[in-house]
Design a protein around this motif. Sequence first.
Motif, PDB file in Angstrom:
ATOM      1  N   LYS A 260       0.853  -1.183   0.000  1.00 26.99           N
ATOM      2  CA  LYS A 260       0.000   0.000   0.000  1.00 26.99           C
ATOM      3  C   LYS A 260       0.891   1.235   0.000  1.00 26.99           C
ATOM      4  O   LYS A 260       2.076   1.184   0.355  1.00 26.99           O
ATOM      5  CB  LYS A 260      -0.899   0.030   1.244  1.00 26.99           C
ATOM      6  N   GLY A 261       0.325   2.353  -0.429  1.00 28.07           N
ATOM      7  CA  GLY A 261       1.045   3.614  -0.358  1.00 28.07           C
ATOM      8  C   GLY A 261       1.790   3.962  -1.629  1.00 28.07           C
ATOM      9  O   GLY A 261       1.657   3.304  -2.667  1.00 28.07           O
ATOM     10  N   ARG A 262       2.589   5.023  -1.552  1.00 27.21           N
ATOM     11  CA  ARG A 262       3.362   5.514  -2.694  1.00 27.21           C
ATOM     12  C   ARG A 262       4.828   5.635  -2.295  1.00 27.21           C
ATOM     13  O   ARG A 262       5.152   6.150  -1.223  1.00 27.21           O
ATOM     14  CB  ARG A 262       2.848   6.878  -3.145  1.00 27.21           C
ATOM     15  N   THR A 263       5.701   5.188  -3.163  1.00 27.20           N
ATOM     16  CA  THR A 263       7.128   5.300  -2.892  1.00 27.20           C
ATOM     17  C   THR A 263       7.580   6.753  -3.003  1.00 27.20           C
ATOM     18  O   THR A 263       6.863   7.606  -3.549  1.00 27.20           O
ATOM     19  CB  THR A 263       7.940   4.463  -3.883  1.00 27.20           C
ATOM     20  N   ALA A 264       8.782   7.025  -2.517  1.00 34.12           N
ATOM     21  CA  ALA A 264       9.326   8.383  -2.600  1.00 34.12           C
ATOM     22  C   ALA A 264       9.428   8.846  -4.044  1.00 34.12           C
ATOM     23  O   ALA A 264       9.116  10.008  -4.366  1.00 34.12           O
ATOM     24  CB  ALA A 264      10.695   8.434  -1.925  1.00 34.12           C
ATOM     25  N   VAL A 265       9.846   7.961  -4.942  1.00 33.80           N
ATOM     26  CA  VAL A 265       9.952   8.329  -6.356  1.00 33.80           C
ATOM     27  C   VAL A 265       8.570   8.571  -6.949  1.00 33.80           C
ATOM     28  O   VAL A 265       8.377   9.521  -7.727  1.00 33.80           O
ATOM     29  CB  VAL A 265      10.710   7.235  -7.141  1.00 33.80           C
ATOM     30  N   GLN A 266       7.591   7.753  -6.597  1.00 31.90           N
ATOM     31  CA  GLN A 266       6.230   7.969  -7.096  1.00 31.90           C
ATOM     32  C   GLN A 266       5.670   9.297  -6.603  1.00 31.90           C
ATOM     33  O   GLN A 266       5.034  10.032  -7.372  1.00 31.90           O
ATOM     34  CB  GLN A 266       5.330   6.811  -6.655  1.00 31.90           C
ATOM     35  N   ARG A 267       5.923   9.634  -5.342  1.00 30.63           N
ATOM     36  CA  ARG A 267       5.440  10.905  -4.817  1.00 30.63           C
ATOM     37  C   ARG A 267       6.086  12.076  -5.535  1.00 30.63           C
ATOM     38  O   ARG A 267       5.425  13.062  -5.896  1.00 30.63           O
ATOM     39  CB  ARG A 267       5.711  10.993  -3.305  1.00 30.63           C
TER      40      ARG A 267
END
Length: 274
Positions: A260-267
Amino acid sequence: MDNNLITRLGDRLYEAFVEQKTLVPFTEQYPEITLEDAYQIQERFIERRLQAGEVVVGKKIGVTSKPVQQFLGVYQPDFGQLTSNMIYAEGDVMNLDELIQPKAEAELAFILKEDLVGPGITAMDVIRATDYVVPCFEIVDSRIDNWKIRIQDTVADNASCGVYVLGETRGDPKKLDLTLAGMVLEKNGELLSTSAGAAVQGSPANAVAWLANTLGALGIPFKAGEVILSGSQSQLVDIADGDTLTCTVGGLGSCSVSFKGRTAVQRKTQEQQA
């Protein structure tokens, strides 16, 4: 490289880990970096994590299978250290918010009941010293920009260690054919790949013996109770919010992990597009 530079680079990796950012490859900044330099940088990176309260709980072997070697352009095994903050239990939902640019790989983990001190360790020695094996996922995560790594970059970055999850089904390695045991990898219920233990240096036990001997020559033993990740039997798999991965090893059982969630690169990418 002099010791001051090695310390600074290890500190930069630790800061990148804490701040969830990536760095320009060290091989671009310092073309003269050697493999020995890289392992010394890794030691400093791990030292900083231990100073922050983590403890070493095992070792990992990286870059053992052809699909991973081809993806990374790295054609020799490496190793890193597993720490207490990397562990997830099967059934946990892995939070991608805590990672930078992760990819998943399926493999076999060995949990030791006896110390192993190389050199001179054989695959049979590994099997005798192993309490049990389990299917597992390692979620590798690079602190280097866009996974643009050479062997020195990934070694310095603790073999691109991220986190890992161990399956609950335990097997006796003396009763399993680790070479021929097939592994099936599924993503969101769809078949992604199949493989066998032979994809990892002929057998996962061979890979563990290689590492025991490599570390033994450096005066570093395997200790009873440690977890040894034997190297990927699968391709590297991209992961995102809502994904579920399952790997099943013939004669042993399965391991599943959800995200779940978003990685630092995705953010960062989404912020740039906003």
